[in-house]
Scaffold this motif. Structure first.
Motif, PDB file in Angstrom:
ATOM      1  N   MET A  64       0.528  -1.334  -0.020  1.00 55.28           N
ATOM      2  CA  MET A  64       0.301  -0.064  -0.147  1.00 55.28           C
ATOM      3  C   MET A  64       0.959   0.901  -0.353  1.00 55.28           C
ATOM      4  O   MET A  64       0.692   2.054  -0.726  1.00 55.28           O
ATOM      5  N   LEU A  65       1.883   1.059   0.997  1.00 54.91           N
ATOM      6  CA  LEU A  65       3.032   2.739   1.014  1.00 54.91           C
ATOM      7  C   LEU A  65       3.656   2.550  -0.854  1.00 54.91           C
ATOM      8  O   LEU A  65       3.726   3.413  -0.780  1.00 54.91           O
ATOM      9  N   PHE A  66       3.840   1.484  -0.443  1.00 53.20           N
ATOM     10  CA  PHE A  66       4.861   1.444  -1.987  1.00 53.20           C
ATOM     11  C   PHE A  66       3.805   2.410  -2.968  1.00 53.20           C
ATOM     12  O   PHE A  66       4.201   3.541  -4.531  1.00 53.20           O
ATOM     13  N   GLU A  67       3.066   2.009  -3.319  1.00 49.05           N
ATOM     14  CA  GLU A  67       1.550   2.294  -4.284  1.00 49.05           C
ATOM     15  C   GLU A  67       1.938   4.105  -4.015  1.00 49.05           C
ATOM     16  O   GLU A  67       1.866   4.375  -4.972  1.00 49.05           O
ATOM     17  N   GLU A  68       1.403   3.969  -3.306  1.00 47.23           N
ATOM     18  CA  GLU A  68       1.341   5.852  -2.601  1.00 47.23           C
ATOM     19  C   GLU A  68       2.437   5.940  -2.812  1.00 47.23           C
ATOM     20  O   GLU A  68       2.796   7.388  -3.549  1.00 47.23           O
ATOM     21  N   LEU A  80       5.144  -0.478 -15.568  1.00 46.77           N
ATOM     22  CA  LEU A  80       6.097   0.298 -14.707  1.00 46.77           C
ATOM     23  C   LEU A  80       5.762  -0.386 -13.319  1.00 46.77           C
ATOM     24  O   LEU A  80       6.433  -0.486 -12.346  1.00 46.77           O
ATOM     25  N   LEU A  81       4.553  -0.042 -12.843  1.00 49.53           N
ATOM     26  CA  LEU A  81       4.560  -0.420 -11.049  1.00 49.53           C
ATOM     27  C   LEU A  81       4.570  -2.318 -10.730  1.00 49.53           C
ATOM     28  O   LEU A  81       5.366  -1.355  -9.837  1.00 49.53           O
ATOM     29  N   GLU A  82       4.702  -3.180 -11.732  1.00 48.95           N
ATOM     30  CA  GLU A  82       5.356  -4.454 -11.801  1.00 48.95           C
ATOM     31  C   GLU A  82       6.538  -4.276 -11.317  1.00 48.95           C
ATOM     32  O   GLU A  82       7.427  -5.023 -10.668  1.00 48.95           O
ATOM     33  N   LEU A  83       7.268  -3.352 -12.474  1.00 49.17           N
ATOM     34  CA  LEU A  83       8.629  -3.412 -12.530  1.00 49.17           C
ATOM     35  C   LEU A  83       9.161  -3.066 -11.195  1.00 49.17           C
ATOM     36  O   LEU A  83      10.299  -3.700 -10.662  1.00 49.17           O
ATOM     37  N   PHE A  84       9.101  -1.768 -10.969  1.00 51.56           N
ATOM     38  CA  PHE A  84       8.983  -1.501  -9.034  1.00 51.56           C
ATOM     39  C   PHE A  84       8.535  -2.497  -8.435  1.00 51.56           C
ATOM     40  O   PHE A  84       9.488  -2.612  -6.863  1.00 51.56           O
ATOM     41  N   ARG A  85       7.819  -2.781  -8.358  1.00 56.81           N
ATOM     42  CA  ARG A  85       7.293  -4.341  -7.066  1.00 56.81           C
ATOM     43  C   ARG A  85       8.759  -5.140  -6.858  1.00 56.81           C
ATOM     44  O   ARG A  85       8.542  -5.474  -6.088  1.00 56.81           O
ATOM     45  N   GLU A  86       9.202  -5.535  -8.467  1.00 57.44           N
ATOM     46  CA  GLU A  86       9.752  -6.503  -8.944  1.00 57.44           C
ATOM     47  C   GLU A  86      11.628  -5.893  -8.462  1.00 57.44           C
ATOM     48  O   GLU A  86      12.519  -7.257  -7.624  1.00 57.44           O
ATOM     49  N   VAL A  87      11.682  -5.237  -8.848  1.00 53.06           N
ATOM     50  CA  VAL A  87      12.807  -4.355  -8.204  1.00 53.06           C
ATOM     51  C   VAL A  87      14.001  -4.895  -7.142  1.00 53.06           C
ATOM     52  O   VAL A  87      14.777  -5.622  -6.757  1.00 53.06           O
ATOM     53  N   PRO A  88      13.124  -5.049  -5.550  1.00 53.54           N
ATOM     54  CA  PRO A  88      13.670  -5.313  -4.641  1.00 53.54           C
ATOM     55  C   PRO A  88      13.910  -7.061  -4.281  1.00 53.54           C
ATOM     56  O   PRO A  88      15.001  -6.955  -3.569  1.00 53.54           O
ATOM     57  N   ARG A  89      13.554  -7.612  -5.627  1.00 47.89           N
ATOM     58  CA  ARG A  89      14.000  -8.937  -5.651  1.00 47.89           C
ATOM     59  C   ARG A  89      14.910  -9.382  -6.391  1.00 47.89           C
ATOM     60  O   ARG A  89      14.980 -10.875  -5.671  1.00 47.89           O
ATOM     61  N   MET A  90      14.999  -8.173  -6.813  1.00 49.51           N
ATOM     62  CA  MET A  90      16.179  -9.187  -8.156  1.00 49.51           C
ATOM     63  C   MET A  90      17.791  -9.021  -7.590  1.00 49.51           C
ATOM     64  O   MET A  90      17.687  -8.395  -6.183  1.00 49.51           O
ATOM     65  N   PRO A  91      18.875  -9.824  -8.819  1.00 55.16           N
ATOM     66  CA  PRO A  91      19.653  -9.719  -8.007  1.00 55.16           C
ATOM     67  C   PRO A  91      20.293  -8.392  -8.262  1.00 55.16           C
ATOM     68  O   PRO A  91      20.114  -8.085  -8.936  1.00 55.16           O
ATOM     69  N   LYS A  92      21.080  -8.874  -7.857  1.00 53.97           N
ATOM     70  CA  LYS A  92      22.211  -7.138  -7.895  1.00 53.97           C
ATOM     71  C   LYS A  92      22.280  -6.855  -8.488  1.00 53.97           C
ATOM     72  O   LYS A  92      22.222  -5.901  -8.977  1.00 53.97           O
ATOM     73  N   GLU A  93      22.948  -7.731  -9.724  1.00 53.05           N
ATOM     74  CA  GLU A  93      23.540  -7.570 -11.174  1.00 53.05           C
ATOM     75  C   GLU A  93      21.820  -6.248 -12.275  1.00 53.05           C
ATOM     76  O   GLU A  93      21.949  -5.324 -12.687  1.00 53.05           O
ATOM     77  N   ASP A  94      21.273  -7.062 -11.608  1.00 57.07           N
ATOM     78  CA  ASP A  94      20.393  -6.775 -12.466  1.00 57.07           C
ATOM     79  C   ASP A  94      19.498  -5.610 -12.364  1.00 57.07           C
ATOM     80  O   ASP A  94      18.669  -4.858 -12.531  1.00 57.07           O
ATOM     81  N   LYS A  95      19.889  -5.179 -10.441  1.00 54.38           N
ATOM     82  CA  LYS A  95      19.387  -3.268  -9.969  1.00 54.38           C
ATOM     83  C   LYS A  95      20.038  -3.012 -10.919  1.00 54.38           C
ATOM     84  O   LYS A  95      19.805  -1.833 -11.343  1.00 54.38           O
ATOM     85  N   GLU A  96      21.785  -2.756 -10.728  1.00 55.35           N
ATOM     86  CA  GLU A  96      22.451  -2.638 -10.805  1.00 55.35           C
ATOM     87  C   GLU A  96      22.419  -2.321 -12.450  1.00 55.35           C
ATOM     88  O   GLU A  96      22.447  -1.010 -13.093  1.00 55.35           O
ATOM     89  N   ALA A  97      22.145  -2.618 -13.266  1.00 54.37           N
ATOM     90  CA  ALA A  97      21.623  -2.411 -14.605  1.00 54.37           C
ATOM     91  C   ALA A  97      20.550  -1.702 -15.339  1.00 54.37           C
ATOM     92  O   ALA A  97      20.464  -0.833 -15.694  1.00 54.37           O
TER      93      ALA A  97
END
Length: 111
Positions: A64-68, A80-97
């Motif tokens: 709820m807070l993240f969506e806000e 984009l909302l889905e991407l931003f939800r997934e980013v914290p769970r991605m491997p470090k290399e993917d986040k950096e990319a």
């Protein structure tokens, strides 16, 4: 708005603002009232305490807070909302990319 969603959830749990505030260790309901009015968003630490007091999963309030926060940034497209939800769970290399790609695009826009 996060505050409105929190109010609905609190009421669904049968708690007044004062009762929820007391569960969080506050003597008055002003903290909860201010969140529900949208004056500020709670920290992650406070959000965990609120989830425990409402007996709901932390992930529910976190989403709820993240969506806000994304809405405040003007991010509304579902993909984009889905991407931003997934980013914290991605491997470090993917986040950096993702960050590098974003910064590259941002630099292009400034030129």
């Amino acid at each position: 708005m996060f505050g409105e969603k929190l109010r609905k959830l609190r009421k669904k749990r049968g708690l007044s603002q004062k009762e929820l505030a007391e569960k969080l260790g506050y003597s008055s309901n002003s903290y909860i009232s201010d969140i529900e009015k949208g004056k500020f968003l709670p920290s992650e630490e406070k959000l965990k305490k609120i989830a425990k007091a409402l007996n709901v999963p932390f992930k529910l309030l976190e989403d709820m807070l993240f969506e806000e926060k994304l809405k405040e940034l003007g991010i509304k497209e579902k993909e984009l909302l889905e991407l931003f939800r997934e980013v914290p769970r991605m491997p470090k290399e993917d986040k950096e990319a993702i960050v590098k790609a974003y910064l590259k695009i941002k630099r292009k826009k400034k030129k």
